[in-house]
Write a protein that holds these residues in place. Structure first.
Motif, PDB file in Angstrom:
ATOM      1  N   THR A 156       0.826  -1.203   0.000  1.00 24.45           N
ATOM      2  CA  THR A 156       0.000   0.000   0.000  1.00 24.45           C
ATOM      3  C   THR A 156       0.865   1.259   0.000  1.00 24.45           C
ATOM      4  N   VAL A 157       1.955   1.218   0.756  1.00 24.08           N
ATOM      5  CA  VAL A 157       2.899   2.338   0.734  1.00 24.08           C
ATOM      6  C   VAL A 157       3.503   2.488  -0.657  1.00 24.08           C
ATOM      7  N   GLY A 158       3.886   1.383  -1.270  1.00 27.32           N
ATOM      8  CA  GLY A 158       4.505   1.431  -2.587  1.00 27.32           C
ATOM      9  C   GLY A 158       3.577   1.893  -3.690  1.00 27.32           C
ATOM     10  N   LEU A 159       2.269   1.751  -3.514  1.00 26.27           N
ATOM     11  CA  LEU A 159       1.312   2.176  -4.539  1.00 26.27           C
ATOM     12  C   LEU A 159       1.254   3.693  -4.700  1.00 26.27           C
ATOM     13  N   VAL A 160       1.665   4.425  -3.698  1.00 25.22           N
ATOM     14  CA  VAL A 160       1.689   5.897  -3.740  1.00 25.22           C
ATOM     15  C   VAL A 160       0.294   6.466  -4.059  1.00 25.22           C
ATOM     16  N   GLY A 161      -0.747   5.762  -3.629  1.00 23.18           N
ATOM     17  CA  GLY A 161      -2.102   6.251  -3.830  1.00 23.18           C
ATOM     18  C   GLY A 161      -2.617   6.143  -5.242  1.00 23.18           C
ATOM     19  N   GLN A 162      -1.883   5.482  -6.138  1.00 20.02           N
ATOM     20  CA  GLN A 162      -2.289   5.417  -7.550  1.00 20.02           C
ATOM     21  C   GLN A 162      -3.562   4.606  -7.759  1.00 20.02           C
ATOM     22  N   GLN A 163      -3.845   3.647  -6.877  1.00 14.93           N
ATOM     23  CA  GLN A 163      -5.076   2.875  -7.023  1.00 14.93           C
ATOM     24  C   GLN A 163      -6.303   3.749  -6.825  1.00 14.93           C
ATOM     25  N   PHE A 164      -6.242   4.725  -5.894  1.00 11.43           N
ATOM     26  CA  PHE A 164      -7.360   5.635  -5.695  1.00 11.43           C
ATOM     27  C   PHE A 164      -7.470   6.647  -6.833  1.00 11.43           C
ATOM     28  N   ARG A 165      -6.331   7.066  -7.386  1.00 14.53           N
ATOM     29  CA  ARG A 165      -6.364   8.001  -8.509  1.00 14.53           C
ATOM     30  C   ARG A 165      -7.017   7.363  -9.727  1.00 14.53           C
ATOM     31  N   VAL A 166      -6.705   6.103  -9.979  1.00 15.61           N
ATOM     32  CA  VAL A 166      -7.344   5.387 -11.091  1.00 15.61           C
ATOM     33  C   VAL A 166      -8.843   5.294 -10.869  1.00 15.61           C
ATOM     34  N   LEU A 167      -9.239   4.977  -9.640  1.00 18.01           N
ATOM     35  CA  LEU A 167     -10.664   4.837  -9.326  1.00 18.01           C
ATOM     36  C   LEU A 167     -11.404   6.162  -9.440  1.00 18.01           C
ATOM     37  N   ARG A 168     -10.719   7.265  -9.178  1.00 15.64           N
ATOM     38  CA  ARG A 168     -11.350   8.588  -9.255  1.00 15.64           C
ATOM     39  C   ARG A 168     -11.374   9.132 -10.676  1.00 15.64           C
ATOM     40  N   GLU A 169     -10.358   8.852 -11.484  1.00 16.04           N
ATOM     41  CA  GLU A 169     -10.216   9.477 -12.794  1.00 16.04           C
ATOM     42  C   GLU A 169     -10.873   8.707 -13.928  1.00 16.04           C
ATOM     43  N   ILE A 170     -10.954   7.386 -13.822  1.00 15.05           N
ATOM     44  CA  ILE A 170     -11.356   6.569 -14.959  1.00 15.05           C
ATOM     45  C   ILE A 170     -12.862   6.492 -15.208  1.00 15.05           C
ATOM     46  N   PRO A 171     -13.759   6.467 -14.178  1.00 19.42           N
ATOM     47  CA  PRO A 171     -15.182   6.225 -14.457  1.00 19.42           C
ATOM     48  C   PRO A 171     -15.806   7.129 -15.518  1.00 19.42           C
ATOM     49  N   SER A 172     -15.550   8.420 -15.482  1.00 19.00           N
ATOM     50  CA  SER A 172     -16.141   9.319 -16.479  1.00 19.00           C
ATOM     51  C   SER A 172     -15.602   9.033 -17.875  1.00 19.00           C
ATOM     52  N   ILE A 173     -14.320   8.689 -17.972  1.00 22.06           N
ATOM     53  CA  ILE A 173     -13.732   8.356 -19.275  1.00 22.06           C
ATOM     54  C   ILE A 173     -14.256   7.010 -19.759  1.00 22.06           C
ATOM     55  N   ALA A 174     -14.452   6.059 -18.830  1.00 24.65           N
ATOM     56  CA  ALA A 174     -14.973   4.751 -19.207  1.00 24.65           C
ATOM     57  C   ALA A 174     -16.386   4.853 -19.764  1.00 24.65           C
ATOM     58  N   ALA A 175     -17.167   5.823 -19.270  1.00 26.33           N
ATOM     59  CA  ALA A 175     -18.530   6.013 -19.799  1.00 26.33           C
ATOM     60  C   ALA A 175     -18.494   6.401 -21.269  1.00 26.33           C
ATOM     61  N   ARG A 176     -17.414   7.072 -21.703  1.00 23.43           N
ATOM     62  CA  ARG A 176     -17.268   7.453 -23.108  1.00 23.43           C
ATOM     63  C   ARG A 176     -16.540   6.384 -23.915  1.00 23.43           C
ATOM     64  N   LYS A 177     -16.063   5.336 -23.257  1.00 22.90           N
ATOM     65  CA  LYS A 177     -15.336   4.236 -23.877  1.00 22.90           C
ATOM     66  C   LYS A 177     -14.094   4.721 -24.624  1.00 22.90           C
ATOM     67  N   ASN A 178     -13.408   5.678 -24.031  1.00 21.43           N
ATOM     68  CA  ASN A 178     -12.165   6.187 -24.611  1.00 21.43           C
ATOM     69  C   ASN A 178     -11.006   5.389 -24.011  1.00 21.43           C
ATOM     70  N   TYR A 179     -10.798   4.190 -24.548  1.00 25.78           N
ATOM     71  CA  TYR A 179      -9.832   3.276 -23.953  1.00 25.78           C
ATOM     72  C   TYR A 179      -8.383   3.693 -24.206  1.00 25.78           C
ATOM     73  N   LEU A 180      -8.131   4.442 -25.271  1.00 30.74           N
ATOM     74  CA  LEU A 180      -6.782   4.933 -25.505  1.00 30.74           C
ATOM     75  C   LEU A 180      -6.359   5.897 -24.403  1.00 30.74           C
ATOM     76  N   GLU A 181      -7.256   6.786 -24.024  1.00 26.27           N
ATOM     77  CA  GLU A 181      -6.948   7.720 -22.941  1.00 26.27           C
ATOM     78  C   GLU A 181      -6.815   6.984 -21.613  1.00 26.27           C
ATOM     79  N   ILE A 182      -7.669   5.988 -21.411  1.00 26.22           N
ATOM     80  CA  ILE A 182      -7.575   5.189 -20.179  1.00 26.22           C
ATOM     81  C   ILE A 182      -6.228   4.492 -20.102  1.00 26.22           C
ATOM     82  N   GLY A 183      -5.785   3.895 -21.212  1.00 27.11           N
ATOM     83  CA  GLY A 183      -4.498   3.210 -21.217  1.00 27.11           C
ATOM     84  C   GLY A 183      -3.345   4.146 -20.922  1.00 27.11           C
TER      85      GLY A 183
END
Length: 479
Positions: free
Chosen positions: A54-81
């Motif tokens: 959890t220390v090594g993740l540097v909070g990136q798991q929460f950033r992915v969870l916060r940033e991706i849902p709106s982009i996933a609704a548009r199915k912009n997988y290139l931006e998600i990647g």
């Protein structure tokens, strides 16, 4: 949307319950395949690996969870990647740094008493990077709407496969299984599961590679990434340490044997948190989307209702544990029944915490990650200090009381901040008031119905509903 999130919550609950059964089976099986010292060391080292990852993740798991849902609704997988690749690089860099620092702990403490004094236990360091990677995959799966990807591998399959291969090792050699062998088996299984999940992620993203290190050249400096990730990072570390540091403190201050008993009680007590934790799996990305759309009332409705339902379920479980908790503990072995008082303290603490809702995750999903960081850090810093003092004075029971109080304080403070800042009630209060008001109105309306019964002097025609007159309580029909 709401029916979908509750349907996914039921699916998540099934997986969580399956994972809880497997986790309980994991503890019971290895308690019988190992001596108590090795068992306590195994559970403490696996807990240490979870905290370190959890220390090594540097909070990136929460950033992915916060940033991706709106982009996933548009199915912009290139931006998600592209976004995930940047987050993944930071997580890998942080995990490698944590492994190096943790290795120094074993070097410095070599030859001394405790779990870090035995060099063979350094195999636990192999778990750190795979645990970080599978957590990143889990967060991406949640953001893309997959409950299966979020829970099945790390909550069910991982421990189930460890039990299987550990059992084979035990039956083959016929002597207690050492902790270092189990840790090596766990690492190998994680690597296989990560590869399998990567294939499933690509299928979920319609063939696009969304979990990859290949990222376009970016002008973002590593210092900027760490700065923006700071609140998520600190919150995730404090949350995980708050839920696991008590076991480490007991193991270090009282001994591995006491750590084994404490682990058994805490594993059973943590089953009570699954009702609300499973709701968070599909609800977290939904809350982020609703907040971006300024739909605060809907957030209150869905979170408050879930909190009340979870509170009622947990209350029933606490009563059952009060009556038969020692029998549940005896599944680990006859001597484990002595941890019944610890089990009840932890269970009551989780019951109170459940009433006050989903806590820091709501703040993180609504743009208040810095407030969540401050609240979690303050409450658990004070809680850890209190836990050390309580463990020194009262042993394992003191650690349980301090840990339960710190958990309740965190939930109360986050719920109060959420209501003050956004007017969103994540506690069970709003739904409870609505139910009481509805019940009261029904009780008031019953005498009118009683007076219109035929035997009270009316006719059967009096029981037919009358047409609503213009201007008569128009708000009643909108409820």
């Amino acid at each position: 949307m709401f029916s979908n999130v509750f349907r996914q919550s039921w699916l998540a609950l099934i997986y969580r319950c399956s994972g809880a059964v497997v986790s309980l089976l994991f503890g019971v099986c290895f308690a019988r395949m190992m001596n108590i010292e090795e068992y306590g060391a195994l559970m403490s080292l696996m807990t240490f690996a979870v905290v370190a990852s959890t220390v090594g993740l540097v909070g990136q798991q929460f950033r992915v969870l916060r940033e991706i849902p709106s982009i996933a609704a548009r199915k912009n997988y290139l931006e998600i990647g592209s976004i995930v690749a940047q987050r993944l690089r930071v997580a890998c860099f942080g995990s490698v740094a944590v492994i190096v620092i943790s290795l120094l702990l074993f070097v410095v403490a070599r030859g001394r008493d405790g779990i870090f004094g035995s060099w063979q236990y350094s195999t636990s360091l192999l778990l750190i990077l795979p645990l970080a990677l599978i957590e990143m995959q889990s967060s991406l799966g949640r953001a893309l709407g997959s409950v299966n990807l979020a829970l099945v591998s790390k909550d069910v399959l991982w421990r189930l496969l460890i039990i299987l291969f550990g059992g084979i090792l035990f039956t083959t050699y016929g002597h207690p299984v050492p902790a270092e062998d189990v840790l090596a088996i766990a690492t190998g299984i994680l690597v296989v599961l990560i590869a399998a999940q990567n294939v499933y992620l690509r299928h979920l993203a319609e063939g696009y590679k969304v979990f990859t290190m290949a990222v376009r050249r970016s002008n973002n400096r590593i210092a900027d990434v760490f700065f923006t990730s700071g609140p998520f990072w600190v919150t995730s570390i404090a949350s995980v340490m708050g839920g696991t540091i008590d076991l480490l403190i007991v193991s270090v201050m009282v001994g591995p044997e006491a750590g084994g008993y404490y682990y058994a009680a805490s594993r059973i007590a943590l089953l009570l948190d699954f009702f609300l934790a499973t709701f968070c799996i599909p609800a977290a990305p939904l809350i982020a989307r609703l907040f971006d759309e300024n739909r605060h009332a809907e957030i209150t409705r869905v979170t408050s209702g879930a909190s009340l339902a979870a509170f009622v379920a947990v209350f029933g479980c606490v009563v059952a544990l009060a009556l038969a908790g020692d029998l549940a503990l005896m599944a680990f072995g006859g001597a484990f029944s002595r941890a019944h008082s610890i089990l009840m303290v932890l269970s009551i603490g989780l019951l109170v915490s459940t009433y006050f809702g989903i806590g820091p995750i709501a703040l993180n999903m609504t743009g208040h990650q810095r407030a969540a960081m401050h609240i979690v850090v303050i409450t658990w810093a004070v809680g850890i200090l209190a836990m050390i003092g309580a463990t020194w004075a009262f042993g394992t029971l003191g650690a349980a009381v301090a840990g339960a109080c710190a958990g309740v304080a965190t939930r109360v403070w986050t719920a109060a901040y959420m209501y003050a800042a956004e007017g969103i009630d994540i506690t069970a209060t709003t739904t409870l008031r609505a139910l009481v008001r509805r019940t009261t109105q029904r009780d008031i309306s019953e005498p009118r119905t009683e007076a219109m019964r035929p035997e009270a002097g009316g006719t059967i025609l009096d029981l037919q509903p009358s047409l609503r007159q213009p201007g008569h309580n128009v708000h009643e029909s909108g409820r």
